[in-house]
Design a protein around this motif. Structure first.
Motif, short mmCIF file in Angstrom:
data_model
loop_
_atom_site.label_atom_id
_atom_site.label_comp_id
_atom_site.label_asym_id
_atom_site.label_seq_id
_atom_site.Cartn_x
_atom_site.Cartn_y
_atom_site.Cartn_z
N TRP A 45 43.26 39.73 41.39
CA TRP A 45 42.76 41.01 40.86
C TRP A 45 41.90 41.70 41.92
CZ3 TRP A 45 42.64 44.56 36.98
CH2 TRP A 45 41.54 45.42 36.94
N SER A 46 42.05 43.02 42.04
CA SER A 46 41.24 43.81 42.95
C SER A 46 40.78 45.07 42.23
CB SER A 46 42.04 44.18 44.20
OG SER A 46 41.26 44.98 45.07
N SER A 47 39.46 45.26 42.13
CA SER A 47 38.91 46.43 41.46
C SER A 47 38.99 47.64 42.38
CB SER A 47 37.45 46.19 41.07
OG SER A 47 37.33 45.13 40.14
N SER A 48 39.38 48.79 41.82
CA SER A 48 39.47 50.03 42.59
C SER A 48 38.29 50.97 42.29
CB SER A 48 40.78 50.76 42.30
OG SER A 48 40.92 51.03 40.91
N THR A 49 37.79 50.92 41.06
CA THR A 49 36.63 51.70 40.67
C THR A 49 36.05 51.10 39.40
OG1 THR A 49 35.81 53.95 40.24
CG2 THR A 49 37.89 53.35 39.21
N ARG A 50 34.90 51.59 38.96
CA ARG A 50 34.25 51.08 37.75
C ARG A 50 34.10 52.20 36.73
NH1 ARG A 50 29.37 49.24 41.48
NH2 ARG A 50 30.03 51.27 42.32
N GLU A 56 32.21 57.08 32.09
CA GLU A 56 32.16 57.80 33.36
C GLU A 56 32.53 56.85 34.51
OE1 GLU A 56 31.61 61.04 33.65
OE2 GLU A 56 31.34 61.23 31.46
N GLU A 57 33.37 57.33 35.41
CA GLU A 57 33.75 56.53 36.57
C GLU A 57 32.62 56.44 37.57
OE1 GLU A 57 37.39 57.01 38.58
OE2 GLU A 57 38.63 57.11 36.77
N VAL A 58 32.42 55.23 38.11
CA VAL A 58 31.42 54.99 39.15
C VAL A 58 32.16 54.44 40.37
CG1 VAL A 58 29.31 53.78 39.76
CG2 VAL A 58 29.69 54.46 37.38
N GLU A 59 32.30 55.29 41.38
CA GLU A 59 33.08 54.90 42.55
C GLU A 59 32.33 53.82 43.36
OE1 GLU A 59 36.06 55.88 43.26
OE2 GLU A 59 36.29 57.45 41.75
N PHE A 60 33.10 52.95 44.02
CA PHE A 60 32.51 51.99 44.94
C PHE A 60 32.02 52.70 46.20
CE2 PHE A 60 35.34 48.89 42.71
CZ PHE A 60 34.34 48.02 42.29
N GLY A 61 30.92 52.21 46.73
CA GLY A 61 30.46 52.70 48.02
C GLY A 61 31.34 52.19 49.14
N GLU A 62 31.03 52.61 50.35
CA GLU A 62 31.89 52.29 51.50
C GLU A 62 32.04 50.79 51.70
OE1 GLU A 62 32.07 53.14 56.34
OE2 GLU A 62 30.65 54.23 55.06
N GLU A 238 29.21 43.90 42.31
CA GLU A 238 29.46 45.34 42.11
C GLU A 238 30.37 45.62 40.91
OE1 GLU A 238 28.34 44.02 45.54
OE2 GLU A 238 30.46 44.43 45.88
N SER A 239 30.74 44.60 40.15
CA SER A 239 31.74 44.76 39.09
C SER A 239 31.09 45.06 37.73
CB SER A 239 32.57 43.49 38.97
OG SER A 239 33.47 43.58 37.89
N TYR A 240 31.85 45.78 36.89
CA TYR A 240 31.48 45.99 35.48
C TYR A 240 32.38 45.19 34.54
CZ TYR A 240 28.72 50.12 36.93
OH TYR A 240 27.81 50.95 37.51
N LEU A 241 33.14 44.24 35.09
CA LEU A 241 34.10 43.50 34.27
C LEU A 241 33.41 42.64 33.21
CD1 LEU A 241 36.87 42.19 36.71
CD2 LEU A 241 37.15 43.79 34.81
N TYR A 242 32.21 42.13 33.53
CA TYR A 242 31.55 41.18 32.63
C TYR A 242 30.21 41.74 32.16
CZ TYR A 242 35.03 38.41 35.07
OH TYR A 242 36.21 37.98 35.63
N ASN A 243 29.67 41.10 31.10
CA ASN A 243 28.42 41.55 30.49
C ASN A 243 28.50 43.02 30.09
OD1 ASN A 243 25.80 40.84 29.59
ND2 ASN A 243 24.87 41.83 31.38
N GLY A 275 39.60 52.87 30.68
CA GLY A 275 38.75 51.91 30.01
C GLY A 275 37.33 52.40 29.88
N ILE A 276 36.51 51.57 29.24
CA ILE A 276 35.08 51.82 29.08
C ILE A 276 34.36 50.51 29.35
CG2 ILE A 276 33.23 52.40 27.45
CD1 ILE A 276 35.18 54.23 26.02
N SER A 277 33.28 50.56 30.11
CA SER A 277 32.48 49.39 30.45
C SER A 277 33.35 48.29 31.06
CB SER A 277 31.74 48.87 29.21
OG SER A 277 30.72 47.97 29.57
#
Length: 391
Positions: A45-50, A56-62, A238-243, A275-277
């Motif tokens: 799995w590879s996250s592209s954004t949160r 609301e989308e939270v983009e990854f930093g550089e 940096e992930s929002y997958l958990y909690n 998705g959300i959260s």
């Protein structure tokens, strides 16, 4: 989404090739009685954004990013014609790009069962139960500054379960449409959820294509629903997958299976598109499965037409139905201990296997059979047929 639409249209076409159980089995079917199946799936799995709790989308930093690798081991056993039992274990590695941290280990173990009801025409129904437990605990902190540098969690800690209903439609050529819907009691004090998976499969003799849509809808009973910012933080990287707080997601997928005798290999690609959260991202999975033959439906049908050495008629039945007297004995080469199958037959071709037993006592032209097994709840009467096999 064009690739998803095209795959589903392709799968709805009909084909004329026979298929095997590893390839054309539906979601509502169980594996053969007395068979077992081992499966190993590797997922990346590879996250592209949160996406935060407000959608609301939270983009990854550089220099930010999140990925995980999983190895999922599953053992399935056909306990009966309609009941399948299973157990499994999940191993996971998570990686945070910005923190330059990884964590790996045994994530959880699980047990489950699936009960398949008798089909109604082309329609199949099943219920599925599962219980999972993680092999670790997570630490809640008062604020993010308290989280030790480089600390990461493997996932949502705690026990979870699901209660699932499955509906499948299987065509005569082996193609199928499947729908699974479950109530999920989530771990880590998360909100309970509704899970769904709708898919279609196009099957040939040793090859299959499938596509579907998987998703989760939160029942929004997280204790921090009204104040998600106050939820105690954990080492998420940096992930929002958990909690999460009332998470939801939509994940279309496509894949293929190829069988080589009793071995099946498979590949699946999936993408969380909303998705959300949670995180949006891409997942690729490779699957390897091996299945023993067990007792097939064809075996059970063929058992009704065994090559018997002797045929006799039941002439008397004991009051409790434990012993039968037949009209053949020593003079017809009946032997003590010989195995006999008892059938109910009629002039219209009826040939129902009712019971099985062995010769207990012998006479010149008669024999007493002591029953050992009954296959149908049916009273055995005089006139039933006894068919004998050689010792």
């Amino acid at each position: 989404m064009k690739w998803i639409s095209s795959a589903i249209v392709l799968i709805l076409w009909q084909n004329t090739f026979a298929a095997n159980g590893l390839i054309n089995g539906t979601d509502a079917e169980v594996i053969n009685k007395k068979s077992y199946q081992l499966e190993l799936e590797a997922r990346s799995w590879s996250s592209s954004t949160r996406v935060d709790a407000d959608g609301e989308e939270v983009e990854f930093g550089e220099d930010e990013g999140f990925s995980k690798l999983e190895a999922d081991l599953l053992f399935r056993y056909g306990f009966s014609e309609q009941l399948e039992l299973r157990g499994g274990a999940l191993f996971r590695q998570v990686k945070s790009t910005d923190l330059e941290a990884t964590k790996s280990g045994a994530e959880s173990v699980r047990i489950g069962a699936k009960y398949a009801f008798k089909p109604l025409g082309n329609w199949q129904y099943a219920v599925d139960l599962q219980y999972s437990a993680t092999l670790y605990e997570n630490t809640d902190y008062t604020n993010t500054s308290e989280i030790p540098e480089g600390e990461m969690i493997l996932g949502d800690a705690g026990n979870s379960y699901h209660v699932m209903g499955i509906l499948s439609y299987k065509s005569r050529t082996g193609n199928s449409l499947n729908g699974s819907f479950a109530y999920v009691g989530a771990p880590n004090s998360l909100s309970s959820e509704l899970f769904y998976d709708v898919n279609a499969k196009l099957a040939w003799k040793s090859f299959a294509l499938f596509a579907g849509l998987e998703g989760v809808k939160s029942l929004k009973n997280d204790p921090y629903t009204d104040e998600p910012e106050n939820k105690p933080p954990q080492g998420l990287g940096e992930s929002y997958l958990y909690n999460s707080v009332n998470r939801s997601y939509t994940k279309p997928y496509v894949g293929a299976y190829k069988s080589f005798g009793r071995v099946r290999v498979g590949i699946r690609g999936a993408q969380v598109i909303s998705g959300i959260s949670t995180d949006k991202g891409t997942e690729v999975a490779l699957n390897l499965a091996w299945n023993s033959r067990g007792e097939t439906r064809s075996d059970r049908k063929l058992s009704k037409f065994k090559e018997y050495d002797l045929e006799a008629s039941v002439i008397k039945v004991s009051p409790r139905g434990k012993f039968l007297k037949i009209d053949k004995g020593i003079s017809q080469d009946v032997e003590k201990g010989q195995l006999f199958d008892i059938y109910k037959t009629d002039y219209f071709g009826g040939n129902d296997l009712v019971a099985q037993g062995r010769v207990y006592e012998l006479g010149a032209d008669w024999a007493i059979i002591k029953l050992a097994k009954k296959f149908k709840k049916m009273t055995i009467k005089s006139g039933f047929t006894a068919r004998g096999l050689s010792n």
